[in-house]
Design a protein around this motif. Structure first.
Motif, PDB file in Angstrom:
ATOM      1  N   VAL A 268      13.498 -18.191 -12.393  1.00  0.00           N
ATOM      2  CA  VAL A 268      13.289 -18.035 -13.835  1.00  0.00           C
ATOM      3  C   VAL A 268      14.616 -18.002 -14.582  1.00  0.00           C
ATOM      4  CG1 VAL A 268      12.407 -16.487 -15.638  1.00  0.00           C
ATOM      5  CG2 VAL A 268      11.065 -16.882 -13.558  1.00  0.00           C
ATOM      6  N   SER A 269      15.616 -17.317 -14.029  1.00  0.00           N
ATOM      7  CA  SER A 269      16.889 -17.192 -14.737  1.00  0.00           C
ATOM      8  C   SER A 269      17.662 -18.508 -14.756  1.00  0.00           C
ATOM      9  CB  SER A 269      17.746 -16.073 -14.150  1.00  0.00           C
ATOM     10  OG  SER A 269      18.073 -16.326 -12.800  1.00  0.00           O
ATOM     11  N   ASN A 270      17.393 -19.410 -13.809  1.00  0.00           N
ATOM     12  CA  ASN A 270      17.999 -20.742 -13.867  1.00  0.00           C
ATOM     13  C   ASN A 270      17.459 -21.543 -15.044  1.00  0.00           C
ATOM     14  OD1 ASN A 270      19.900 -22.012 -11.647  1.00  0.00           O
ATOM     15  ND2 ASN A 270      18.713 -20.401 -10.645  1.00  0.00           N
ATOM     16  N   ILE A 271      16.265 -21.244 -15.471  1.00  0.00           N
ATOM     17  CA  ILE A 271      15.690 -21.924 -16.637  1.00  0.00           C
ATOM     18  C   ILE A 271      16.068 -21.184 -17.919  1.00  0.00           C
ATOM     19  CG2 ILE A 271      13.586 -22.867 -17.642  1.00  0.00           C
ATOM     20  CD1 ILE A 271      14.330 -23.869 -14.764  1.00  0.00           C
TER      21      ILE A 271
ATOM     22  N   ALA B  66       7.910 -21.447 -15.631  1.00  0.00           N
ATOM     23  CA  ALA B  66       8.894 -20.605 -16.316  1.00  0.00           C
ATOM     24  C   ALA B  66       9.331 -21.269 -17.617  1.00  0.00           C
ATOM     25  CB  ALA B  66      10.099 -20.359 -15.412  1.00  0.00           C
ATOM     26  N   ALA B  67       9.618 -22.577 -17.559  1.00  0.00           N
ATOM     27  CA  ALA B  67      10.014 -23.303 -18.760  1.00  0.00           C
ATOM     28  C   ALA B  67       8.888 -23.280 -19.803  1.00  0.00           C
ATOM     29  CB  ALA B  67      10.382 -24.739 -18.406  1.00  0.00           C
TER      30      ALA B  67
ATOM     31  N   ASN C 247      14.354 -27.154 -21.298  1.00  0.00           N
ATOM     32  CA  ASN C 247      13.980 -28.400 -20.622  1.00  0.00           C
ATOM     33  C   ASN C 247      15.173 -29.043 -19.904  1.00  0.00           C
ATOM     34  OD1 ASN C 247      11.222 -28.433 -21.126  1.00  0.00           O
ATOM     35  ND2 ASN C 247      11.437 -29.470 -23.087  1.00  0.00           N
ATOM     36  N   THR C 248      16.369 -28.909 -20.490  1.00  0.00           N
ATOM     37  CA  THR C 248      17.570 -29.425 -19.828  1.00  0.00           C
ATOM     38  C   THR C 248      17.837 -28.658 -18.535  1.00  0.00           C
ATOM     39  OG1 THR C 248      18.586 -30.151 -21.891  1.00  0.00           O
ATOM     40  CG2 THR C 248      20.062 -29.765 -20.038  1.00  0.00           C
ATOM     41  N   ASN C 249      17.736 -27.322 -18.605  1.00  0.00           N
ATOM     42  CA  ASN C 249      17.923 -26.506 -17.401  1.00  0.00           C
ATOM     43  C   ASN C 249      16.871 -26.832 -16.345  1.00  0.00           C
ATOM     44  OD1 ASN C 249      20.081 -25.256 -18.612  1.00  0.00           O
ATOM     45  ND2 ASN C 249      18.972 -23.394 -19.163  1.00  0.00           N
ATOM     46  N   LEU C 250      15.640 -27.048 -16.805  1.00  0.00           N
ATOM     47  CA  LEU C 250      14.562 -27.388 -15.878  1.00  0.00           C
ATOM     48  C   LEU C 250      14.853 -28.703 -15.163  1.00  0.00           C
ATOM     49  CD1 LEU C 250      11.732 -26.921 -14.665  1.00  0.00           C
ATOM     50  CD2 LEU C 250      10.799 -28.123 -16.674  1.00  0.00           C
ATOM     51  N   LYS C 251      15.269 -29.703 -15.920  1.00  0.00           N
ATOM     52  CA  LYS C 251      15.589 -31.003 -15.324  1.00  0.00           C
ATOM     53  C   LYS C 251      16.670 -30.866 -14.251  1.00  0.00           C
ATOM     54  CE  LYS C 251      17.400 -35.595 -16.497  1.00  0.00           C
ATOM     55  NZ  LYS C 251      17.911 -36.454 -17.596  1.00  0.00           N
TER      56      LYS C 251
ATOM     57  N   ASN D 119      23.917 -28.286  -2.166  1.00  0.00           N
ATOM     58  CA  ASN D 119      24.579 -27.461  -3.166  1.00  0.00           C
ATOM     59  C   ASN D 119      23.640 -26.308  -3.487  1.00  0.00           C
ATOM     60  OD1 ASN D 119      25.787 -26.298  -5.374  1.00  0.00           O
ATOM     61  ND2 ASN D 119      26.057 -28.176  -6.521  1.00  0.00           N
ATOM     62  N   THR D 120      24.027 -25.104  -3.118  1.00  0.00           N
ATOM     63  CA  THR D 120      23.137 -23.951  -3.285  1.00  0.00           C
ATOM     64  C   THR D 120      23.348 -23.209  -4.601  1.00  0.00           C
ATOM     65  OG1 THR D 120      24.678 -22.459  -2.153  1.00  0.00           O
ATOM     66  CG2 THR D 120      23.070 -23.627  -0.786  1.00  0.00           C
ATOM     67  N   ALA D 121      24.340 -23.610  -5.396  1.00  0.00           N
ATOM     68  CA  ALA D 121      24.684 -22.872  -6.612  1.00  0.00           C
ATOM     69  C   ALA D 121      23.603 -22.977  -7.682  1.00  0.00           C
ATOM     70  CB  ALA D 121      26.008 -23.393  -7.178  1.00  0.00           C
ATOM     71  N   ASN D 122      23.595 -22.009  -8.591  1.00  0.00           N
ATOM     72  CA  ASN D 122      22.719 -22.073  -9.755  1.00  0.00           C
ATOM     73  C   ASN D 122      23.149 -23.208 -10.677  1.00  0.00           C
ATOM     74  OD1 ASN D 122      21.088 -19.658  -9.232  1.00  0.00           O
ATOM     75  ND2 ASN D 122      22.953 -18.508  -9.631  1.00  0.00           N
ATOM     76  N   VAL D 123      22.237 -23.654 -11.544  1.00  0.00           N
ATOM     77  CA  VAL D 123      22.579 -24.712 -12.501  1.00  0.00           C
ATOM     78  C   VAL D 123      23.073 -24.137 -13.821  1.00  0.00           C
ATOM     79  CG1 VAL D 123      20.975 -26.347 -11.466  1.00  0.00           C
ATOM     80  CG2 VAL D 123      20.201 -24.928 -13.376  1.00  0.00           C
ATOM     81  N   VAL D 124      23.018 -22.812 -13.958  1.00  0.00           N
ATOM     82  CA  VAL D 124      23.568 -22.118 -15.124  1.00  0.00           C
ATOM     83  C   VAL D 124      24.376 -20.922 -14.639  1.00  0.00           C
ATOM     84  CG1 VAL D 124      21.728 -22.798 -16.725  1.00  0.00           C
ATOM     85  CG2 VAL D 124      21.475 -20.713 -15.362  1.00  0.00           C
ATOM     86  N   GLY D 125      25.146 -20.323 -15.520  1.00  0.00           N
ATOM     87  CA  GLY D 125      25.882 -19.126 -15.151  1.00  0.00           C
ATOM     88  C   GLY D 125      27.218 -19.414 -14.481  1.00  0.00           C
ATOM     89  N   PRO D 126      27.859 -18.380 -13.915  1.00  0.00           N
ATOM     90  CA  PRO D 126      29.210 -18.507 -13.357  1.00  0.00           C
ATOM     91  C   PRO D 126      29.350 -19.549 -12.252  1.00  0.00           C
ATOM     92  CG  PRO D 126      28.631 -16.196 -13.619  1.00  0.00           C
ATOM     93  CD  PRO D 126      27.391 -16.981 -13.901  1.00  0.00           C
ATOM     94  N   THR D 127      28.252 -19.819 -11.511  1.00  0.00           N
ATOM     95  CA  THR D 127      28.368 -20.785 -10.416  1.00  0.00           C
ATOM     96  C   THR D 127      28.048 -22.207 -10.850  1.00  0.00           C
ATOM     97  OG1 THR D 127      26.053 -20.548  -9.694  1.00  0.00           O
ATOM     98  CG2 THR D 127      27.666 -19.004  -8.777  1.00  0.00           C
ATOM     99  N   ALA D 128      27.713 -22.412 -12.112  1.00  0.00           N
ATOM    100  CA  ALA D 128      27.290 -23.747 -12.554  1.00  0.00           C
ATOM    101  C   ALA D 128      28.407 -24.770 -12.398  1.00  0.00           C
ATOM    102  CB  ALA D 128      26.823 -23.706 -14.011  1.00  0.00           C
ATOM    103  N   LYS D 129      29.660 -24.322 -12.441  1.00  0.00           N
ATOM    104  CA  LYS D 129      30.783 -25.248 -12.290  1.00  0.00           C
ATOM    105  C   LYS D 129      30.807 -25.896 -10.914  1.00  0.00           C
ATOM    106  CE  LYS D 129      34.038 -21.556 -11.004  1.00  0.00           C
ATOM    107  NZ  LYS D 129      33.105 -20.434 -11.204  1.00  0.00           N
ATOM    108  N   ASN D 130      30.077 -25.298  -9.966  1.00  0.00           N
ATOM    109  CA  ASN D 130      30.020 -25.843  -8.615  1.00  0.00           C
ATOM    110  C   ASN D 130      28.950 -26.923  -8.476  1.00  0.00           C
ATOM    111  OD1 ASN D 130      31.970 -23.992  -7.731  1.00  0.00           O
ATOM    112  ND2 ASN D 130      30.409 -22.424  -7.426  1.00  0.00           N
ATOM    113  N   ASN D 131      28.278 -27.226  -9.583  1.00  0.00           N
ATOM    114  CA  ASN D 131      27.123 -28.108  -9.480  1.00  0.00           C
ATOM    115  C   ASN D 131      27.492 -29.572  -9.279  1.00  0.00           C
ATOM    116  OD1 ASN D 131      25.516 -25.928  -9.867  1.00  0.00           O
ATOM    117  ND2 ASN D 131      24.969 -26.369 -11.980  1.00  0.00           N
ATOM    118  N   GLN D 132      28.697 -29.938  -9.604  1.00  0.00           N
ATOM    119  CA  GLN D 132      29.048 -31.364  -9.528  1.00  0.00           C
ATOM    120  C   GLN D 132      29.322 -31.774  -8.088  1.00  0.00           C
ATOM    121  OE1 GLN D 132      28.659 -33.159 -12.236  1.00  0.00           O
ATOM    122  NE2 GLN D 132      28.097 -31.297 -13.320  1.00  0.00           N
TER     123      GLN D 132
END
Length: 353
Positions: A61-64, A169-170, A185-189, A340-353
């Motif tokens: 839920v918090s990722n959305i 959740a979205a 919706n962007t976070n969900l995608k 890639n196990t990181a969240n798509v938002v928050g402090p770990t989002a920079k690891n998403n690429q």
């Protein structure tokens, strides 16, 4: 005097303008309640609060929700969600909730009872497990026998159902906060893309495990929906349906199952530590390893916005589980490294690429 007043007005506007230009906030605006919060003689609007239950659901839920909404889980990680008794402080949290999201399927009955008695009148409670699966698709099994009436509630272990949890959740966040629709919706995608990667890696790991080893005997019976979709057979569960330790007769039956099926390993639980698992593994001469269905790996917060550990996520939990299954059932654990196990938002989002 008029000239001086004009100069002071110009200077005030100039200073305010300078301060604004130096502190531009590019973050999405935080959604607020319509109910003001009074502190002394000042009034503020408070951020929206969504209350959840177990850590995997809180993380999904918090990722959305991202930065627009505060998400707070009630059930501590590593706690038996079936028997968890909420604390008085949880009633205070639920009394402030603008939205409550639970798994349902009779998983968190004490928490739901407290939520119904504590929540504001207009706050809705959504059981996303019940919204995800039809009764015809319920699974009854060793720890959740049909005669007791409640199905196995552990849908989120199945990647497909976790994706539906994210979609729900979205949906419910948009109902609560329509202005955040594009953001949610962007976070969900982005999050669904992460779960799609998890599904592909899961299938690759399963394919690497010899077919004769694709059998599970676990302590807590939480893998039923995962097994159904990924081609595994659950041959038993150590923990009986009353959530106590198994009897001597139960243990004898489990040993017979292990011998008959020839499984090379059985799996205990990080949430339900038990010496019985060690005893069964020793007597059956098989390996023992622990998996998890609701405790996220490593230190961190289930709330994506408060978590700086890229492994302490729902995807991270499932990645650890896949690695453990592969290591003990003859598969290739190296396949998990590509996730890639990181969240798509928050402090770990920079690891998403």
């Amino acid at each position: 005097m008029k000239k001086l007043s004009g100069f002071l007005l110009f200077l005030s506007c100039f200073l305010v303008g300078c301060e604004t230009s130096q502190n531009v906030n590019t973050s999405p605006p935080v959604a607020v309640t319509s109910t003001p919060l009074s502190v002394g003689d000042r009034t503020f609007k408070t951020p929206l609060l969504v209350v959840t239950t177990v850590a995997p659901i809180t993380n999904i839920v918090s990722n959305i929700a991202g930065e627009r909404v505060k998400v707070q889980g009630i059930i501590p990680e590593g706690t038996d969600s079936h028997t968890f008794e909420p604390r008085p402080s949880d009633a205070e949290i639920l009394a402030k909730a603008n939205l409550i999201i639970v798994n349902g399927l009779s998983l968190e009955i004490p928490t739901q009872k407290l939520a119904n008695s504590s929540k504001p009148k207009d706050t809705k409670i959504y059981q996303i497990g019940d919204e995800t699966i039809a009764k015809k698709d319920w699974i009854f099994d060793f720890s959740f026998p049909q005669e007791k009436g409640d199905p196995n509630p552990h849908l989120w272990v199945n990647n497909k159902y976790a994706a539906n949890y994210a979609k729900l959740a979205a949906k419910h966040l948009i109902e609560l906060d329509p202005e955040g629709k594009d953001y949610y919706n962007t976070n969900l995608k982005n999050y669904l893309a992460r779960l799609d990667d998890l599904d592909k890696v899961t299938r690759a790991v399963v394919a690497s495990i010899p077919p004769q080893n694709r059998k599970l005997l676990t302590y807590h019976d939480s893998w039923a929906y995962w097994a159904r979709d990924y081609g595994f057979t659950v041959i038993g569960a150590i923990q009986p349906s009353d959530f106590n330790e198994p009897s001597a007769q139960d243990i004898a039956k489990l040993l017979d199952q292990i011998n008959q099926t020839g499984v090379p390993a059985i799996f205990g639980s990080e949430v339900y530590p038990s010496k019985i698992s060690e005893r069964i593994a020793k007597e059956a001469k098989v390996k023992l390893a622990n998996t998890s269905d609701d405790a996220l790996p490593g230190e961190g917060s289930a709330n994506a916005m408060e978590n700086s550990n890229p492994q302490h996520t729902y995807v991270g939990m499932m990645a650890d589980n896949l690695k453990i299954l592969a290591e003990n059932l003859g598969g290739n654990p190296q396949l998990v490294a590509q996730l890639n196990t990181a969240n798509v938002v928050g402090p770990t989002a920079k690891n998403n690429q």
